[in-house]
Enzyme design. Structure first.
Site, PDB file in Angstrom:
ATOM      1  N   GLU A 282       3.667   9.225  -2.166  1.00  0.00           N
ATOM      2  CA  GLU A 282       2.706   9.484  -3.237  1.00  0.00           C
ATOM      3  C   GLU A 282       1.334   9.833  -2.660  1.00  0.00           C
ATOM      4  OE1 GLU A 282       2.156   6.210  -5.945  1.00  0.00           O
ATOM      5  OE2 GLU A 282       0.628   7.269  -7.091  1.00  0.00           O
TER       6      GLU A 282
ATOM      7  N   ASN B 267      -9.543   4.003  -3.336  1.00  0.00           N
ATOM      8  CA  ASN B 267      -9.974   4.353  -1.968  1.00  0.00           C
ATOM      9  C   ASN B 267     -10.469   3.145  -1.181  1.00  0.00           C
ATOM     10  OD1 ASN B 267      -9.225   6.881  -2.733  1.00  0.00           O
ATOM     11  ND2 ASN B 267     -11.129   7.878  -2.102  1.00  0.00           N
ATOM     12  N   GLU B 268     -11.003   2.142  -1.885  1.00  0.00           N
ATOM     13  CA  GLU B 268     -11.413   0.917  -1.166  1.00  0.00           C
ATOM     14  C   GLU B 268     -10.187   0.286  -0.500  1.00  0.00           C
ATOM     15  OE1 GLU B 268     -12.183   1.624  -4.259  1.00  0.00           O
ATOM     16  OE2 GLU B 268     -14.344   1.405  -4.568  1.00  0.00           O
TER      17      GLU B 268
ATOM     18  N   GLN C  29       6.182   6.760 -13.324  1.00  0.00           N
ATOM     19  CA  GLN C  29       6.086   5.660 -12.358  1.00  0.00           C
ATOM     20  C   GLN C  29       5.561   4.386 -13.020  1.00  0.00           C
ATOM     21  OE1 GLN C  29       2.854   6.191  -9.583  1.00  0.00           O
ATOM     22  NE2 GLN C  29       3.838   4.957  -8.005  1.00  0.00           N
ATOM     23  N   GLY C  30       6.357   3.332 -12.989  1.00  0.00           N
ATOM     24  CA  GLY C  30       5.924   2.054 -13.573  1.00  0.00           C
ATOM     25  C   GLY C  30       5.633   1.031 -12.492  1.00  0.00           C
ATOM     26  N   TYR C  31       4.509   1.181 -11.844  1.00  0.00           N
ATOM     27  CA  TYR C  31       4.076   0.196 -10.849  1.00  0.00           C
ATOM     28  C   TYR C  31       3.014  -0.737 -11.462  1.00  0.00           C
ATOM     29  CZ  TYR C  31       6.204   1.992  -6.487  1.00  0.00           C
ATOM     30  OH  TYR C  31       7.064   2.335  -5.482  1.00  0.00           O
TER      31      TYR C  31
END
Ligand SMILES: Cc1cc2nc3c(=O)[nH]c(=O)nc-3n(C[C@H](O)[C@H](O)[C@H](O)COP(=O)(O)OP(=O)(O)OC[C@H]3O[C@@H](n4cnc5c(N)ncnc54)[C@H](O)[C@@H]3O)c2cc1C
Length: 394
Positions: A245, A377-378, A126-128
């Site tokens: 995801e 998570n923030e 995955q290339g995000y």
């Protein structure tokens, strides 16, 4: 979701259990029982074993290689995989780009990519993320300019998990430089191994493993036919894929494996005349963990059952991501507590130490990342505040 089992479902569970028992290769079973880290090759070996049986993608529609099982059968199947501590499969093809191609891909893309993902013949990554675009993903800068039938890509991705093993990478790139950032992003599928100009540079985690890479693009030419969805429509793809995801990241199966291992270790750890597992304070911690895991599991299956009815995972996947990642970290804290100084081993200790002692500190370190990857998570809390609780933005 009705969770009482019919006689057919009980028979199905028995069939799954027996098959896993006889199909799991012995070296993988040994690692599973001892809480060791699975290498990429072992994940792929298990992937191919499941594929041969036709069970590798129960969450896909039957016509493209799914099993056609209902939500309860999938629940039972996953429970049995967890019970056997089976290796988690690489999620990038099966759980991320596969479902996206099923939803948005052209007929040609479905025919080209899906069978190879299923068979484990092509591995994906995955290339995000980019060095300055993680949480603020829409600010990404990997440039894709049109030239004939191709896009020409220039820029960098980072934190690309398992890129060193991957045949393909799915990327978000920038195809429009003015206007709203989200409206200038395109989703492309790139052949990592056969495209000149794509370079993968692995780097090491604090857990001591080569988990991810930097991925560089220098005049890399990618056919326009590899675009999923419309040009500049990549943000919709990005969000749909992130929903898949984050649901996976809940890690329900992994947590089951961890709890099984904690119990085994506590059973083997002597305290006075008994074992740590008989210690009331430790038992209370395990019980609290089991309850949290059970609640997560039910929430996860509600999401999966709703996905089976054709609904895409929505912002509630952020809740699964937060809770699952925190429980995964807590499991390894508890395991370290249970093991005391025996948790100081490292995985290059050879056969001197039992396998679980070699991996616990490495896994503890690696799992610090669960609250970061897939969107920290923030950020998930911001999503919940905005999209579920409808609170005003800061
Ligand atoms: C082990 C691991 C594997 C990964 N694998 C992949 C992968 O395969 N492919 C891929 O594309 N990416 C991957 N990532 C990248 C991951 O998705 C990003 O690290 C993540 O999105 C956070 O981005 P960042 O690291 O740039 O942190 P930043 O965005 O710089 O954030 C730093 C801190 O600031 C907080 N913060 C930032 N903005 C806000 C805000 N608006 N409100 C509140 N808090 C805020 C964040 O929560 C975080 O705590 C991986 C990361 C790790 C650690």
């Amino acid at each position: 979701m009705d969770m009482s089992f019919t006689p057919e479902q009980i028979r199905f569970r028995e069939e799954v259990r027996q098959w896993i028992e006889q199909a799991m290769p012995a070296p993988i079973r040994k690692k599973a029982q001892n809480g060791a880290h699975f290498e990429h090759e072992e994940q792929m070996e298990w992937h191919k074993t499941l594929y041969k049986k036709g069970w590798v993608a129960p969450h896909w529609p039957k016509e493209v290689g799914g099993t056609g099982w209902d939500a309860t059968q999938r629940f039972i199947f996953n429970e049995e995989l967890s019970r056997a501590s089976a290796p988690p499969l690489s999620p990038f093809g099966l759980a991320m780009v596969g479902p996206l191609i099923i939803q948005f891909g052209t007929p040609e893309q479905k025919t080209r990519y899906l069978p190879k993902i299923l068979a484990g013949e092509e591995v994906w990554c995955q290339g995000y993320s980019e060095p300055n675009s993680g949480s603020d993903l829409a600010s990404l800068q990997l440039k894709a300019e049109k030239d004939g039938d191709n896009y020409v890509l220039n820029g960098q991705k980072t934190w690309t998990t398992h890129a060193q093993y991957a045949d393909w990478i799915f990327v978000l790139c920038r195809t429009k430089f003015d206007g709203k950032q989200q409206e200038g992003i395109t989703f492309l599928l790139c052949d990592v191994k056969n495209t000149p100009g794509i370079t993968v540079k692995p780097f090491m985690t604090t857990g001591g493993t080569l988990a991810f890479s930097e991925t560089w693009f220098e005049n890399a030419r990618v056919p326009q036919a590899n675009r999923v969805g419309p040009e500049n429509g990549g943000w919709t793809m990005a969000k749909a894929l992130l929903g898949h995801e984050r649901t996976t990241i809940a890690g329900v199966g992994e947590i089951r494996r961890y709890i099984n291992l904690i119990k085994r270790i506590a059973r083997d750890t002597k305290v006075g005349t008994g074992s740590l597992l008989e210690d009331p304070a430790f038992r209370a911690r395990i019980a609290a963990l089991e309850i949290r895991h059970r609640a997560l599991m039910m929430a996860n299956y509600r999401t999966l059952a709703s996905a089976q009815l054709g609904r895409a995972p929505g912002p509630e996947s952020s809740i699964l991501k937060i809770v699952g990642s925190e429980i995964q970290q807590y499991c390894y804290e508890l395991m370290m507590d249970a093991m005391g100084h025996n948790a100081l081993g490292w995985f290059d200790s050879g056969e001197i130490l039992p396998m679980h002692e070699q991996w616990v500190a490495s896994q503890f370190n690696y799992l610090r990342a669960t609250t970061i990857y897939g969107g920290s998570n923030e950020i998930q809390r911001n999503i919940i505040a905005k999209l579920i609780l409808q609170l005003p933005g800061a």
